[in-house]
Design an enzyme around this catalytic site. Structure first.
Site, short mmCIF file in Angstrom:
data_model
loop_
_atom_site.label_atom_id
_atom_site.label_comp_id
_atom_site.label_asym_id
_atom_site.label_seq_id
_atom_site.Cartn_x
_atom_site.Cartn_y
_atom_site.Cartn_z
N MET A 161 -41.41 26.05 -37.81
CA MET A 161 -43.27 26.70 -38.03
C MET A 161 -44.29 25.71 -37.16
SD MET A 161 -43.28 26.91 -42.08
CE MET A 161 -42.92 25.05 -42.46
N GLN A 188 -35.88 24.77 -31.21
CA GLN A 188 -35.11 26.19 -31.22
C GLN A 188 -36.30 26.56 -29.86
OE1 GLN A 188 -38.38 29.00 -33.05
NE2 GLN A 188 -36.89 30.01 -33.89
N CYS A 221 -39.94 36.23 -33.77
CA CYS A 221 -41.63 35.90 -33.89
C CYS A 221 -42.41 36.99 -33.42
CB CYS A 221 -42.05 34.50 -32.85
SG CYS A 221 -44.13 34.52 -32.66
N ASN A 231 -33.29 34.49 -44.94
CA ASN A 231 -34.68 33.63 -44.76
C ASN A 231 -35.69 34.50 -45.09
OD1 ASN A 231 -36.94 33.77 -42.37
ND2 ASN A 231 -36.69 32.21 -43.77
N GLY A 232 -37.29 34.50 -45.65
CA GLY A 232 -38.15 34.85 -46.40
C GLY A 232 -38.61 34.69 -47.43
N GLY A 259 -39.34 28.02 -45.33
CA GLY A 259 -40.07 27.68 -44.38
C GLY A 259 -41.63 26.85 -45.30
C1 LIG Z 1 -47.57 28.06 -39.13
C2 LIG Z 1 -46.34 28.96 -39.58
C3 LIG Z 1 -45.73 29.10 -37.78
C4 LIG Z 1 -44.68 29.44 -38.26
N1 LIG Z 1 -43.97 29.71 -36.84
C5 LIG Z 1 -42.11 29.70 -35.96
C6 LIG Z 1 -41.56 29.16 -35.29
O1 LIG Z 1 -42.07 28.73 -34.44
N2 LIG Z 1 -40.45 30.13 -34.89
C7 LIG Z 1 -40.03 30.70 -35.86
O2 LIG Z 1 -39.14 31.49 -35.28
N3 LIG Z 1 -40.89 30.95 -37.75
C8 LIG Z 1 -41.77 30.79 -37.26
N4 LIG Z 1 -42.25 31.14 -38.51
C9 LIG Z 1 -41.78 31.51 -40.11
C10 LIG Z 1 -40.52 30.62 -40.24
O3 LIG Z 1 -39.70 30.30 -39.81
C11 LIG Z 1 -40.37 32.49 -41.34
O4 LIG Z 1 -38.86 32.85 -40.89
C12 LIG Z 1 -41.67 33.32 -42.13
O5 LIG Z 1 -42.19 32.25 -43.22
C13 LIG Z 1 -40.70 33.27 -43.36
O6 LIG Z 1 -39.54 32.18 -44.46
P1 LIG Z 1 -40.67 31.50 -45.14
O7 LIG Z 1 -41.14 32.65 -46.81
O8 LIG Z 1 -39.78 30.79 -46.48
O9 LIG Z 1 -41.74 31.10 -45.27
C14 LIG Z 1 -43.36 30.42 -38.64
C15 LIG Z 1 -43.99 30.79 -40.12
C16 LIG Z 1 -45.51 29.88 -40.54
C17 LIG Z 1 -46.07 30.01 -41.60
#
Ligand SMILES: Cc1cc2nc3c(=O)[nH]c(=O)nc-3n(C[C@H](O)[C@H](O)[C@H](O)COP(=O)(O)O)c2cc1C
Length: 337
Positions: free
Chosen positions: A13, A65, A95, A218-219, A240
């Protein structure tokens, strides 16, 4: 470093999973897989390496990453990162940010599986480490992919399967699938984590049809019970936002590793913070950089307000972070620790 099974990981993140947050995670859980924030290949090729890639021994196991547009960039970046002892290299194909997809990186690459295959092959050539990929179940690329593209909507299971059938020739060690599509135009990154519906079944189906692959889901995953349920169908679970907002979930997750740390208390976590913060203070680093990631420590329990207020940047201005934590430990009746 050998990764413990099941793979449970803290999602990459941007602006959150920096080295300070990762060290905080390690005060609660030593076994989950950590990820860096996404770093572009170009940033590694041209950047201040120690700042971008440096991390502490305690952060293992940790994956770097990267986002890349070409195999050449990916190769150069990963070769450069070989000087750092990452356990794994992960390619970001999930992303949805305009800035990233406008540069042909991230989720829009799902429309170009042959290119992703070449990028993965280049990464494999550059490193002997595990190479993994994080992607979506699909994309709506209207408005971002070229107008004359044969197809801009890849939102069917068969589209993901076609993507996987092509990229699997690179032999990635794990596929992390964010179980919703990314809408590249019209939804911002935050909406892209909330609006498209979660379709866990398609991730389960992928594992059922390709049982030899390591698949991580994930998600929207929030509890230990959720994790247990997903692990019936797939090999790993990535979380995340919930780990960030409610870090004591990482303590519960210790139970999957039988490491005896399941009942680690907030009191013990605070105790572990003191030497870390003192070291930061000795190095003239602002302790706020660490403490800002710990706001969720008292999520949904007594003392949350007191904690947030105590470590607010206002209170840290005149006080060292380590002294504030010592004070809180003395007055522990204010919070549920
Ligand atoms: C603030 C923020 C920044 C993120 N940055 C990235 C990132 O750098 N690379 C990536 O693959 N996903 C990024 N994501 C997505 C998360 O890795 C993840 O796929 C997404 O939040 C869904 O998972 P969750 O519901 O458990 O949060 C980001 C998510 C958030 C909230």
């Amino acid at each position: 470093m050998k990764l413990k099974k099941p793979v449970i990981s803290v999602a990459p993140m941007v602006d959150k999973t920096d080295r300070y947050f990762r060290n905080f995670v390690r005060m609660i859980n030593k076994d989950v897989l950590l990820y860096t924030e996404m770093v572009t290949a170009q940033a590694i090729i041209h950047g201040d390496l120690e700042r971008i890639l440096g991390f502490d021994e305690a952060e293992h196991p940790i994956a770097l990453q990267i986002a890349a547009t070409t195999p050449e960039d990916a190769y150069k970046a990963v070769k450069t990162a070989e000087n750092y002892a990452y356990d794994e290299i992960n390619l970001n194909v999930g992303c949805p940010s305009d800035r990233v997809s406008g540069n042909m990186m991230g989720a829009c690459l799902m429309a170009y599986p042959e290119l992703v295959l070449d990028i993965l092959k280049a990464i494999k050539e550059a490193t002997g480490k595990a190479v993994t990929i994080k992607h979506r179940i699909g994309i709506d690329g209207k408005g971002i992919l070229p107008d004359n593209a044969e197809k801009t909507l890849f939102d069917k299971y068969e589209d993901m399967l076609n993507f996987i059938n092509i990229i699997e020739k690179a032999g990635a060690d794990r596929y992390t699938v964010h179980a919703r599509i990314a809408v590249l135009a019209g939804l911002d990154p935050k909406q892209n984590r909330e609006v498209p519906p979660l379709r866990y079944d398609e991730v389960y189906r992928l594992k059922a049809e390709k049982p030899y692959m390591q698949i991580e889901i994930n998600g929207g995953i929030k509890t230990k019970e959720d994790i247990t349920e997903h692990l019936k169908y797939v090999d790993g679970v990535m979380i995340g936002r919930e780990f960030y907002d409610n870090p004591m979930l990482l303590a519960e997750v210790n139970s999957f590793y039988n490491n005896g740390e399941e009942n680690i208390s907030r009191y013990q976590v605070l105790e572990k913070m003191i030497p870390y913060l003192e070291k930061m203070e000795m190095n003239n680093e602002r302790t706020h950089l660490f403490l800002r990631h710990t706001l969720g420590l008292f999520h949904n329990v007594k003392g949350s307000k007191y904690w947030k207020n105590s470590i607010s940047s206002q209170n840290l201005k005149n006080n060292k972070g380590s002294l504030i934590i010592r004070e809180i430990l003395k007055n522990s009746k204010e919070c549920e620790i």
